[in-house]
Write a protein that holds these residues in place. Structure first.
Motif, PDB file in Angstrom:
ATOM      1  N   LYS A   5       0.819  -1.215   0.000  1.00  0.00           N
ATOM      2  CA  LYS A   5       0.000   0.000   0.000  1.00  0.00           C
ATOM      3  C   LYS A   5       0.853   1.265   0.000  1.00  0.00           C
ATOM      4  O   LYS A   5       0.529   2.240  -0.679  1.00  0.00           O
ATOM      5  CB  LYS A   5      -0.927  -0.014   1.219  1.00  0.00           C
ATOM      6  CG  LYS A   5      -1.939   1.098   1.218  1.00  0.00           C
ATOM      7  CD  LYS A   5      -2.907   0.943   2.369  1.00  0.00           C
ATOM      8  CE  LYS A   5      -3.982   1.998   2.303  1.00  0.00           C
ATOM      9  NZ  LYS A   5      -4.980   1.826   3.344  1.00  0.00           N
ATOM     10  N   SER A   6       1.946   1.271   0.731  1.00  0.00           N
ATOM     11  CA  SER A   6       2.796   2.467   0.781  1.00  0.00           C
ATOM     12  C   SER A   6       3.437   2.736  -0.576  1.00  0.00           C
ATOM     13  O   SER A   6       3.573   3.895  -0.980  1.00  0.00           O
ATOM     14  CB  SER A   6       3.856   2.335   1.874  1.00  0.00           C
ATOM     15  OG  SER A   6       4.691   1.224   1.627  1.00  0.00           O
ATOM     16  N   LEU A   7       3.805   1.694  -1.310  1.00  0.00           N
ATOM     17  CA  LEU A   7       4.359   1.869  -2.653  1.00  0.00           C
ATOM     18  C   LEU A   7       3.297   2.443  -3.590  1.00  0.00           C
ATOM     19  O   LEU A   7       3.581   3.357  -4.373  1.00  0.00           O
ATOM     20  CB  LEU A   7       4.889   0.544  -3.199  1.00  0.00           C
ATOM     21  CG  LEU A   7       5.390   0.579  -4.655  1.00  0.00           C
ATOM     22  CD1 LEU A   7       6.576   1.528  -4.787  1.00  0.00           C
ATOM     23  CD2 LEU A   7       5.767  -0.818  -5.116  1.00  0.00           C
ATOM     24  N   ARG A   8       2.073   1.926  -3.490  1.00  0.00           N
ATOM     25  CA  ARG A   8       0.989   2.444  -4.334  1.00  0.00           C
ATOM     26  C   ARG A   8       0.722   3.913  -4.041  1.00  0.00           C
ATOM     27  O   ARG A   8       0.536   4.718  -4.966  1.00  0.00           O
ATOM     28  CB  ARG A   8      -0.285   1.629  -4.133  1.00  0.00           C
ATOM     29  CG  ARG A   8      -0.245   0.256  -4.747  1.00  0.00           C
ATOM     30  CD  ARG A   8      -1.623  -0.371  -4.806  1.00  0.00           C
ATOM     31  NE  ARG A   8      -2.362  -0.280  -3.569  1.00  0.00           N
ATOM     32  CZ  ARG A   8      -2.445  -1.227  -2.644  1.00  0.00           C
ATOM     33  NH1 ARG A   8      -1.804  -2.362  -2.826  1.00  0.00           N
ATOM     34  NH2 ARG A   8      -3.167  -1.053  -1.554  1.00  0.00           N
ATOM     35  N   ASN A   9       0.710   4.303  -2.754  1.00  0.00           N
ATOM     36  CA  ASN A   9       0.494   5.713  -2.401  1.00  0.00           C
ATOM     37  C   ASN A   9       1.631   6.586  -2.901  1.00  0.00           C
ATOM     38  O   ASN A   9       1.404   7.697  -3.388  1.00  0.00           O
ATOM     39  CB  ASN A   9       0.337   5.874  -0.885  1.00  0.00           C
ATOM     40  CG  ASN A   9      -1.010   5.386  -0.411  1.00  0.00           C
ATOM     41  OD1 ASN A   9      -1.989   5.399  -1.160  1.00  0.00           O
ATOM     42  ND2 ASN A   9      -1.075   4.941   0.829  1.00  0.00           N
ATOM     43  N   PHE A  10       2.865   6.098  -2.806  1.00  0.00           N
ATOM     44  CA  PHE A  10       4.019   6.834  -3.308  1.00  0.00           C
ATOM     45  C   PHE A  10       3.908   7.051  -4.816  1.00  0.00           C
ATOM     46  O   PHE A  10       4.135   8.159  -5.314  1.00  0.00           O
ATOM     47  CB  PHE A  10       5.305   6.065  -2.968  1.00  0.00           C
ATOM     48  CG  PHE A  10       6.551   6.671  -3.538  1.00  0.00           C
ATOM     49  CD1 PHE A  10       7.104   7.815  -2.980  1.00  0.00           C
ATOM     50  CD2 PHE A  10       7.175   6.092  -4.641  1.00  0.00           C
ATOM     51  CE1 PHE A  10       8.256   8.371  -3.509  1.00  0.00           C
ATOM     52  CE2 PHE A  10       8.315   6.643  -5.171  1.00  0.00           C
ATOM     53  CZ  PHE A  10       8.862   7.781  -4.603  1.00  0.00           C
ATOM     54  N   LEU A  11       3.546   5.987  -5.536  1.00  0.00           N
ATOM     55  CA  LEU A  11       3.394   6.083  -6.985  1.00  0.00           C
ATOM     56  C   LEU A  11       2.279   7.053  -7.368  1.00  0.00           C
ATOM     57  O   LEU A  11       2.438   7.879  -8.277  1.00  0.00           O
ATOM     58  CB  LEU A  11       3.107   4.704  -7.582  1.00  0.00           C
ATOM     59  CG  LEU A  11       4.256   3.710  -7.567  1.00  0.00           C
ATOM     60  CD1 LEU A  11       3.758   2.340  -7.953  1.00  0.00           C
ATOM     61  CD2 LEU A  11       5.365   4.172  -8.482  1.00  0.00           C
ATOM     62  N   LYS A  12       1.159   6.960  -6.663  1.00  0.00           N
ATOM     63  CA  LYS A  12       0.020   7.835  -6.956  1.00  0.00           C
ATOM     64  C   LYS A  12       0.400   9.295  -6.735  1.00  0.00           C
ATOM     65  O   LYS A  12       0.099  10.150  -7.570  1.00  0.00           O
ATOM     66  CB  LYS A  12      -1.172   7.432  -6.088  1.00  0.00           C
ATOM     67  CG  LYS A  12      -2.442   8.152  -6.432  1.00  0.00           C
ATOM     68  CD  LYS A  12      -3.639   7.565  -5.702  1.00  0.00           C
ATOM     69  CE  LYS A  12      -3.432   7.583  -4.222  1.00  0.00           C
ATOM     70  NZ  LYS A  12      -4.600   7.185  -3.448  1.00  0.00           N
TER      71      LYS A  12
END
Length: 115
Positions: free
Chosen positions: A9-16
């Motif tokens: 989830k943290s990677l997805r938020n960073f990417l977003k």
């Protein structure tokens, strides 16, 4: 957007966040309509993705860019409207909250409860 399918989830938020900032910076000086059209079409195709998290992320990117006055046009709104008819409940609710304006209200209510 292939990385949006990962479980972190943290990677997805960073990417977003990076996607939003990159598009915002591209449009900071002047609007590149040709590039924006390609990006909007890609986001629209991602909204139909079978992976729910990736589809919801693309919707959240469009909503965020609309609220930041980057993509404030009828095409963005029309794409968000199509999300209102999604079979995936989370996507539909996110789109409906955007139109009802309840995203900001919930954030303010949670801050009030903390006090």
């Amino acid at each position: 957007f292939q990385l949006m399918r990962c479980q972190d989830k943290s990677l997805r938020n960073f990417l977003k966040d990076n996607i939003i900032n990159d598009i915002k910076n591209i449009n900071a000086k002047h609007k590149d309509f040709k590039l924006n059209t390609k990006l909007q079409n890609f986001m629209y195709s991602m909204l139909k993705d079978s992976h729910t998290i990736a589809a919801k992320s693309s919707l959240e990117v469009m909503i965020s860019l609309y609220k930041k006055n980057v993509w404030r046009d009828e095409k963005t709104v029309n794409v968000i409207v199509t999300a209102c008819f999604s079979k995936v409940t989370k996507i539909m609710v996110t789109a409906l909250k955007f139109f009802l304006g309840s995203d900001d209200d919930e954030e303010e209510e949670s801050e009030d409860e903390d006090e």
